[in-house]
Design an enzyme around this catalytic site. Structure first.
Site, PDB file in Angstrom:
ATOM      1  CE  LYS A  94      -3.820  -2.498   2.086  1.00 44.37           C
ATOM      2  NZ  LYS A  94      -4.564  -2.898   3.272  1.00 44.37           N
ATOM      3  CD  GLN A 137      -3.401  -4.250   6.534  1.00 45.05           C
ATOM      4  OE1 GLN A 137      -3.292  -3.283   5.777  1.00 45.05           O
ATOM      5  NE2 GLN A 137      -4.077  -5.334   6.202  1.00 45.05           N
ATOM      6  CG  ASP A 168      -9.491  -0.018   4.759  1.00 47.14           C
ATOM      7  OD1 ASP A 168      -9.195  -0.338   3.599  1.00 47.14           O
ATOM      8  OD2 ASP A 168      -8.958  -0.510   5.770  1.00 47.14           O
TER       9      ASP A 168
END
Ligand code: NAP
Length: 283
Positions: free
Chosen positions: A50, A94, A117
């Site tokens: 990422k 995460q 997200d």
């Protein structure tokens, strides 16, 4: 036809890079903060990818790595600091977080306008209402793949296997939005005769976490199969679909790896630049 998620992800990233450059020209920088707690090897791999993708698209990457025994209140303080930081447009924590941490509370603390997200309850609520918001990366990436290959979902029977808040549920909501207009069935571990349910599908989205669960008996000739599953086995990465068993029956299928996975990362960048554009427009 093999649906090449890697190639589609490149087109998404190119679009992101163009939009970031346009913001930069107006003196606006774009930033993504990643928060990684603990030493789960898979999480480290995901976050590294990422960060690399952020940098490749011109997004500034701010990385925060914390030990597994970090107290909840310290992580919460970090999120509040990132919420207030004008250089940060997107925040990614995460998951999964180490045992003992309340990940719901941490997710809910993220400013919904920085929720890269798309998993904050506010954004999921907007999705339920059919209003604009940041949408979850993986299911949005699935739609992008279908769109890219001109696979129409309007009026089609879609069976989604899995009802997680991360993939299955938001996938269903995205597919029943006005304009997308699919007819959706959500299957799960209590579904009776999963194979028969799946055989009724024009499109199957498998998001289960069981290696090769979807086999030849689950697909009708000509069906489109999207395999979201990523399972680490002794044979390496394996999807939820038995690729070899179904590939000659279906009309199109995503491989694992190289299917949905790269799209998830690309859509994270898409959400980050979208958040930056909204902020720059005063939204
Ligand atoms: P999850 O939270 O564990 O949810 C799995 C879902 O599958 C649950 O709804 C479960 O049903 C259902 N299920 C389990 N066994 C089943 C069976 N035998 N028959 C029918 N349904 C069954 O998993 P997730 O987070 O959605 O992830 C699913 C898979 O996608 C995993 O392999 C994960 O690694 C992968 N993933 C990939 C990406 C990507 O970028 N490609 C992103 C996210 C996740 P119940 O609700 O009844 O328990």
């Amino acid at each position: 036809m093999i649906l090449d998620g890697k190639a589609v992800a490149e087109t998404v990233k190119a679009d992101v890079a163009t939009r970031v450059a346009a913001l930069n020209q107006r003196g606006v920088s774009v930033g993504l903060a990643t928060v990684l707690v603990g030493d789960d090897p898979a999480s480290h791999v995901y976050v590294r990818s990422k960060r690399r993708t952020a940098e490749a698209t011109g997004i500034n990457s701010f990385h925060h790595e914390l030990p597994a025994n970090t107290p909840q209140r310290d992580i919460e303080a970090l999120i509040e600091q990132l919420n207030a930081d004008p250089a940060v447009d997107g925040i990614l924590v995460q998951l999964p977080l180490p045992h003992g941490l309340d990940s719901d509370r941490i997710t809910e603390l993220i400013d919904p306008s920085k929720d890269a997200d798309g998993l904050h309850p506010f954004n999921l609520g907007l999705l339920v209402l059919g209003r604009d918001g940041l949408t979850p990366c993986t299911p949005t990436g699935v739609l992008r793949i279908l769109e890219h290959y001109g696979i129409e979902i309007s009026g089609k029977n879609v069976v989604i296997v899995g009802r997680s808040f991360l993939v299955g549920r938001p996938q269903a909501l995205l597919m029943i939005q006005k304009g997308a207009d699919a007819t959706v069935t959500i299957a799960h571990s209590r579904t009776n005769d999963l194979a028969a349910v799946c055989r009724g599908a024009d499109i199957i989205v498998a998001a289960v976490g069981v290696p090769k669960l979807i086999g030849a008996g689950h697909v009708s000739p000509g069906a489109v199969v999207i395999d979201v599953g990523i399972n680490r086995t002794d044979d390496g990465l394996v999807g939820d679909v038995d690729f070899d068993a179904v590939q000659d029956i279906v009309s199109a299928i995503t491989p694992v790896p190289g299917g949905v996975g790269p799209m998830t990362v690309a859509m994270l960048m898409h959400n980050t630049v979208t958040a930056a554009e909204w902020r720059a427009a005063g939204g």
